[in-house]
Design a protein around this motif. Structure first.
Motif, short mmCIF file in Angstrom:
data_model
loop_
_atom_site.label_atom_id
_atom_site.label_comp_id
_atom_site.label_asym_id
_atom_site.label_seq_id
_atom_site.Cartn_x
_atom_site.Cartn_y
_atom_site.Cartn_z
N LYS A 133 0.83 -1.21 0.00
CA LYS A 133 0.00 0.00 0.00
C LYS A 133 0.87 1.26 0.00
O LYS A 133 0.62 2.22 -0.75
CB LYS A 133 -0.93 -0.02 1.22
CG LYS A 133 -1.91 1.15 1.31
CD LYS A 133 -2.85 0.95 2.50
CE LYS A 133 -3.73 2.16 2.73
NZ LYS A 133 -4.64 2.43 1.59
N SER A 134 1.90 1.27 0.82
CA SER A 134 2.74 2.46 0.95
C SER A 134 3.59 2.71 -0.29
O SER A 134 3.79 3.86 -0.70
CB SER A 134 3.64 2.34 2.18
OG SER A 134 2.86 2.29 3.36
N MET A 135 4.09 1.64 -0.91
CA MET A 135 4.88 1.82 -2.12
C MET A 135 4.01 2.34 -3.26
O MET A 135 4.45 3.19 -4.06
CB MET A 135 5.57 0.51 -2.52
CG MET A 135 6.65 0.05 -1.55
SD MET A 135 7.98 1.26 -1.26
CE MET A 135 9.00 0.98 -2.69
N PHE A 138 1.22 -1.11 -11.48
CA PHE A 138 0.97 -2.55 -11.58
C PHE A 138 1.20 -3.05 -12.99
O PHE A 138 0.95 -2.34 -13.97
CB PHE A 138 -0.47 -2.88 -11.18
CG PHE A 138 -0.78 -2.63 -9.73
CD1 PHE A 138 -0.39 -3.52 -8.75
CD2 PHE A 138 -1.49 -1.50 -9.34
CE1 PHE A 138 -0.68 -3.31 -7.41
CE2 PHE A 138 -1.79 -1.27 -8.01
CZ PHE A 138 -1.38 -2.18 -7.04
N THR A 139 1.68 -4.29 -13.12
CA THR A 139 1.75 -4.98 -14.40
C THR A 139 0.70 -6.08 -14.41
O THR A 139 0.18 -6.46 -13.34
CB THR A 139 3.14 -5.59 -14.63
OG1 THR A 139 3.29 -6.74 -13.77
CG2 THR A 139 4.24 -4.59 -14.35
N PRO A 140 0.37 -6.65 -15.57
CA PRO A 140 -0.62 -7.73 -15.61
C PRO A 140 -0.26 -8.94 -14.74
O PRO A 140 -1.15 -9.66 -14.28
CB PRO A 140 -0.67 -8.11 -17.10
CG PRO A 140 -0.28 -6.86 -17.81
CD PRO A 140 0.76 -6.21 -16.92
N ARG A 191 -5.58 -5.61 -6.35
CA ARG A 191 -5.08 -4.44 -7.10
C ARG A 191 -6.08 -3.29 -7.06
O ARG A 191 -5.70 -2.13 -6.81
CB ARG A 191 -4.79 -4.85 -8.55
CG ARG A 191 -4.44 -3.68 -9.47
CD ARG A 191 -4.07 -4.17 -10.86
NE ARG A 191 -5.09 -5.03 -11.45
CZ ARG A 191 -6.19 -4.58 -12.07
NH1 ARG A 191 -6.40 -3.28 -12.19
NH2 ARG A 191 -7.05 -5.43 -12.59
N LYS A 192 -7.33 -3.59 -7.26
CA LYS A 192 -8.36 -2.55 -7.26
C LYS A 192 -8.52 -1.94 -5.87
O LYS A 192 -8.77 -0.73 -5.73
CB LYS A 192 -9.69 -3.13 -7.75
CG LYS A 192 -9.67 -3.52 -9.22
CD LYS A 192 -10.96 -4.21 -9.64
CE LYS A 192 -10.93 -4.61 -11.11
NZ LYS A 192 -12.16 -5.33 -11.51
#
Length: 396
Positions: A332-334, A345-347, A359-360
């Motif tokens: 969360k912090s990063m 984010f990547t897939p 992710r959402k």
């Protein structure tokens, strides 16, 4: 002065009353492989194949050597990710070959082909699986386990698991994988940290009819002696090139999903899975420059680029052993610290998480408590199933 980000981590650390932990070493337990008197009779007069790597040790000898010394007709070795000797980097495909020491034929199960073929097994009477796992869904050794079990089941070949302790077996946590996200880094609907040994998980796979076409595996598990899930087992051999010590093993469940983000976890340094950071990160307390390391990593993120980051080594032993949960605060912090959030984010992240929900939730700014609460129903359902297959006293 420490940054707000770093103080958050320190503050959470101080919440816990840290106490001395009971840590088991390899000398305290008797792994399945060490109990030769229990399983050698099953191999007498049989043509044997072995699924193994550098962790398949019996004292100071490799299991392959022990089997050969005991007159076992060892035909071949099936090799998982990182290779038979554990010297191939993560994600790098492994070629078939021959072991220089034993001259055994080695068949790779980490390339396009990930399961033994019918031809591979046509001259085999029994298959032995002996690999040290770390108890995390996306660690691919349990995917290899399932695929070899399926191949043996379809060929009606007995499958023997020489069990070993789970170094992260003292808790169960994380989002449960959704069906649409099944892949080689998550083949079943289990949480990220499943709290089972390989032997327990193999039994679950078989009894829950998770093998393809619902086939039954002729499974036998040689149990570990002197181990419970409340113990903190210290691995005698690194399970893969980037998990070089117990701190990395404890941090791995909470850091591996960063592999589906722009954040480096220290691949290409002397402390992989003990660091997090990215170039320009303005809350870090260290810098590091990832490099190619032969046999460990061939394409590290941010290769030859200065990365600002945080050293998490101390948190592994001082926090995670008491926390007994995935540490979502770092993720969360990063995300909140990265300036280009659209490309954070990547897939691959959803594959690692086993869902697109996490992710959402991070993007929507949900609290840690709300994220954790969203896992509980599925976690409780899994725990009920897990309880049926435990071979060792649980941590609760």
């Amino acid at each position: 002065m420490k940054t707000r980000f770093y103080m958050l981590l320190i503050g959470i650390l101080n919440v816990f009353n840290l106490k001395a932990q009971i840590k088991l070493t390899d000398a305290d337990v008797l792994n399945g492989a060490e109990q030769t008197s229990v399983y050698l009779s099953d191999l007498k007069g049989k043509k044997v194949a072995l699924v193994a790597n550098q962790t398949s040790m019996v004292g100071n000898q490799h299991l392959a050597d022990v089997l050969l010394q005991n007159g076992v007709n060892l035909m071949k070795v099936f090799s998982p990710e990182h290779g038979f000797r554990g010297n191939v980097g993560a994600g790098d495909q492994i070629k078939d070959g021959r072991d220089p020491k034993t001259k055994l034929s080695i068949i790779s199960l980490y390339r396009k082909k990930k399961a033994p073929s019918i031809d591979d097994l046509k001259d085999v009477d029994v298959v032995i699986f002996d690999i040290q796992d770390v108890g995390v869904r996306f660690y691919t050794y349990i995917s290899t386990l399932q695929l070899v079990m399926e191949a043996c089941a379809h060929s009606n070949i007995p499958f023997i698991v020489l069990d070993r302790p789970n170094p992260n077996g003292f808790y169960v946590d994380g989002c449960v994988l959704q069906e649409k996200y099944k892949s080689f880094v998550g083949m079943q609907s289990i949480p990220i940290v499943h709290g089972m040994t390989v032997g327990e998980y193999a039994t679950m796979i078989d009894e829950e009819k998770w093998l393809k076409d619902g086939v039954d595996c002729r499974l036998k598990v040689i149990k570990v002696k002197n181990y419970t899930h409340a113990d903190f087992y210290q691995l005698p051999v690194a399970p893969s090139p980037n998990l070089q010590n117990m701190q990395a093993v404890y941090l791995y469940p909470s850091l591996c999903w960063f592999e589906g983000t722009v954040v480096s976890v220290g691949r290409g340094t002397n402390a992989p899975f003990e660091l997090i950071g990215f170039p320009g990160f303005n809350h870090g307390d260290i810098t590091f420059t990832p490099r190619i390391i032969h046999g460990v990593v061939s394409r590290p993120p941010y290769q030859d680029t200065l990365v600002n980051g945080i050293q998490l080594h101390d948190f592994a032993s001082e926090l995670l052993l008491d926390f007994k949960q995935l540490y979502i605060y770092w993720l969360k912090s990063m995300y909140e610290s990265y300036p280009d959030k659209v490309n954070f984010f990547t897939p691959f992240f959803d594959q690692l998480a086993g869902t697109d929900v996490l992710r959402k939730q991070i993007i929507d700014g949900l609290s840690i408590d709300a994220i954790r609460a969203s896992w509980q129903s599925d976690l409780n359902s899994f725990k009920k199933i897990r309880r049926k297959y435990l071979l060792y006293k649980d941590f609760e």
